[in-house]
Scaffold this motif. Structure first.
Motif, mmCIF file in Angstrom:
data_model
loop_
_atom_site.group_PDB
_atom_site.id
_atom_site.type_symbol
_atom_site.label_atom_id
_atom_site.label_comp_id
_atom_site.label_asym_id
_atom_site.label_seq_id
_atom_site.Cartn_x
_atom_site.Cartn_y
_atom_site.Cartn_z
ATOM 1 N N GLY A 10 69.175 -9.178 26.508
ATOM 2 C CA GLY A 10 69.065 -10.145 27.595
ATOM 3 C C GLY A 10 67.656 -10.173 28.150
ATOM 4 N N PRO A 11 67.389 -11.126 29.034
ATOM 5 C CA PRO A 11 66.038 -11.290 29.576
ATOM 6 C C PRO A 11 65.665 -10.203 30.585
ATOM 7 C CG PRO A 11 67.535 -12.837 30.613
ATOM 8 C CD PRO A 11 68.326 -12.133 29.561
ATOM 9 N N ALA A 12 64.421 -10.251 31.040
ATOM 10 C CA ALA A 12 63.889 -9.230 31.947
ATOM 11 C C ALA A 12 64.661 -9.188 33.261
ATOM 12 C CB ALA A 12 62.420 -9.529 32.238
ATOM 13 N N GLY A 13 64.970 -7.973 33.695
ATOM 14 C CA GLY A 13 65.577 -7.792 35.010
ATOM 15 C C GLY A 13 67.050 -8.182 35.094
ATOM 16 N N ALA A 14 67.712 -8.301 33.957
ATOM 17 C CA ALA A 14 69.132 -8.688 33.985
ATOM 18 C C ALA A 14 70.032 -7.502 34.319
ATOM 19 C CB ALA A 14 69.540 -9.310 32.659
ATOM 20 N N THR A 34 65.197 0.568 24.315
ATOM 21 C CA THR A 34 64.204 0.147 23.304
ATOM 22 C C THR A 34 62.945 -0.429 23.959
ATOM 23 O OG1 THR A 34 65.143 -2.084 23.016
ATOM 24 C CG2 THR A 34 66.010 -0.346 21.601
ATOM 25 N N GLY A 35 63.100 -1.038 25.147
ATOM 26 C CA GLY A 35 61.936 -1.603 25.837
ATOM 27 C C GLY A 35 60.947 -0.525 26.251
ATOM 28 N N ALA A 36 61.467 0.673 26.557
ATOM 29 C CA ALA A 36 60.585 1.762 26.982
ATOM 30 C C ALA A 36 59.570 2.097 25.890
ATOM 31 C CB ALA A 36 61.409 3.000 27.332
ATOM 32 N N VAL A 94 53.138 -5.965 28.426
ATOM 33 C CA VAL A 94 54.061 -5.453 27.396
ATOM 34 C C VAL A 94 54.509 -6.512 26.394
ATOM 35 C CG1 VAL A 94 56.111 -5.649 28.901
ATOM 36 C CG2 VAL A 94 56.135 -4.039 27.015
ATOM 37 N N SER A 95 54.690 -7.755 26.830
ATOM 38 C CA SER A 95 55.182 -8.762 25.881
ATOM 39 C C SER A 95 54.138 -9.125 24.833
ATOM 40 C CB SER A 95 55.663 -10.014 26.630
ATOM 41 O OG SER A 95 56.831 -9.700 27.353
ATOM 42 N N ASN A 96 52.849 -8.927 25.150
ATOM 43 C CA ASN A 96 51.802 -9.148 24.142
ATOM 44 C C ASN A 96 51.948 -8.123 23.024
ATOM 45 O OD1 ASN A 96 50.643 -11.149 25.689
ATOM 46 N ND2 ASN A 96 49.132 -9.788 26.631
HETATM 47 O O1 CDP Z 1 63.553 -3.788 31.951
HETATM 48 P P1 CDP Z 1 63.021 -5.114 31.525
HETATM 49 O O2 CDP Z 1 64.093 -6.060 31.135
HETATM 50 O O3 CDP Z 1 62.042 -5.690 32.493
HETATM 51 O O4 CDP Z 1 62.147 -4.893 30.240
HETATM 52 P P2 CDP Z 1 62.266 -3.823 29.095
HETATM 53 O O5 CDP Z 1 63.639 -3.818 28.520
HETATM 54 O O6 CDP Z 1 61.694 -2.536 29.552
HETATM 55 O O7 CDP Z 1 61.308 -4.475 27.997
HETATM 56 C C1 CDP Z 1 59.946 -4.685 28.270
HETATM 57 C C2 CDP Z 1 59.400 -5.672 27.254
HETATM 58 O O8 CDP Z 1 59.474 -5.092 25.944
HETATM 59 C C3 CDP Z 1 60.121 -7.010 27.130
HETATM 60 O O9 CDP Z 1 59.669 -7.989 28.044
HETATM 61 C C4 CDP Z 1 59.824 -7.401 25.696
HETATM 62 O O10 CDP Z 1 58.560 -8.003 25.594
HETATM 63 C C5 CDP Z 1 59.764 -6.071 24.976
HETATM 64 N N1 CDP Z 1 60.986 -5.706 24.248
HETATM 65 C C6 CDP Z 1 61.197 -6.267 23.017
HETATM 66 O O11 CDP Z 1 60.425 -7.111 22.585
HETATM 67 N N2 CDP Z 1 62.257 -5.876 22.249
HETATM 68 C C7 CDP Z 1 63.118 -4.975 22.694
HETATM 69 N N3 CDP Z 1 64.138 -4.596 21.903
HETATM 70 C C8 CDP Z 1 62.949 -4.413 23.972
HETATM 71 C C9 CDP Z 1 61.870 -4.808 24.739
#
Ligand code: CDP
Length: 220
Positions: A10-14, A34-36, A94-96
């Motif tokens: 899902g998208p950021a902050g969901a 995985t985002g970490a 991070v998205s870059n």
């Molecule tokens: O917690 P939040 O939803 O803000 O972000 P996150 O899960 O920590 O992920 C940070 C960033 O990593 C995302 O905005 C994506 O650019 C990237 N990401 C991704 O590309 N693929 C994933 N499986 C997880 C994160």
């Protein structure tokens, strides 16, 4: 018997990480953020003055990095960087880093290994579409951008960061746009994922919903 893999995309902050941790505790399984991993690589770029838009430099750096996620803790080159990866400068970059295919290939290899033999819940953007496309437990968590920005803002303020709500909402929208438009493994709901819109749901309601679906289907 094969191990259980629960995909939470899902998208950021969901609310993916909060929900995933609670579901993991309730089911007694491992949690992988995985985002970490992308955040940790971004931290290393910032610390080494590497421009996150310079793909060649980012890939070279990622090839010399050791990333791991164990016991709810993200390690970069053996060091726990959990607290350092949540700042606004990481959010902005991070998205870059995450849109670079060679970086993703390396991270996905680690993520597949972490879920190869244990029951796990993973949260991210491409868990159900790319990392584990064959799992039967796929959820897509969503909420309005304003609600997601507000949640992220409150989380950052509670940690003492000085941030402006409008900036955070903009950041969330900008990241969603980069994540959804990238060529390789973009943020997209898998056709067979169950979508949960949590705009008007409590954390507990979302957790209960996921746990009951998993419990109902794991015996089958
Ligand atoms: O917690 P939040 O939803 O803000 O972000 P996150 O899960 O920590 O992920 C940070 C960033 O990593 C995302 O905005 C994506 O650019 C990237 N990401 C991704 O590309 N693929 C994933 N499986 C997880 C994160």
């Amino acid at each position: 018997m094969t191990n259980i893999i629960i995909a939470i995309d899902g998208p950021a902050g969901a609310g993916k990480s909060t929900i995933s941790k609670l579901v993991a505790t309730k089911l007694g399984i491992n949690y992988i953020d995985t985002g970490a991993m992308y955040r940790a690589l971004t931290l290393k770029c910032i610390e080494n003055n590497i421009d996150t838009e310079n793909e060649t430099d980012v890939v070279a750096m990622s090839n010399q990095s050791d990333i791991n996620f164990e016991n709810n803790t993200i390690y970069l080159d053996g060091k726990d960087v959990s607290a350092l990866i949540r700042s606004q400068i990481i959010n902005k970059n991070v998205s870059n880093v995450a849109k670079i295919k060679d970086v993703r290939l390396k991270m996905v290899e680690i993520q597949r290994m972490l879920g190869s033999d244990k029951d796990v819940i993973l949260d991210g953007r491409d868990v159900g579409t790319h990392i584990f496309p064959n799992t039967k437990f796929k959820f897509f968590l969503n909420a309005s951008p304003e609600e997601r920005g507000k949640r992220r803002y409150e989380e950052m303020v509670s940690k003492g960061e000085k941030v402006v709500l409008e900036d955070i909402i903009e950041d969330v929208k900008r990241r969603d746009s980069i994540d959804s438009k990238r060529e390789f493994a973009p943020l997209i709901k898998a056709d067979d994922a169950i979508e949960i819109d949590s705009t008007n749901m409590s954390i507990q309601e979302v957790v209960d919903c996921i746990v009951s679906i998993v419990n109902k289907n794991r015996q089958v």
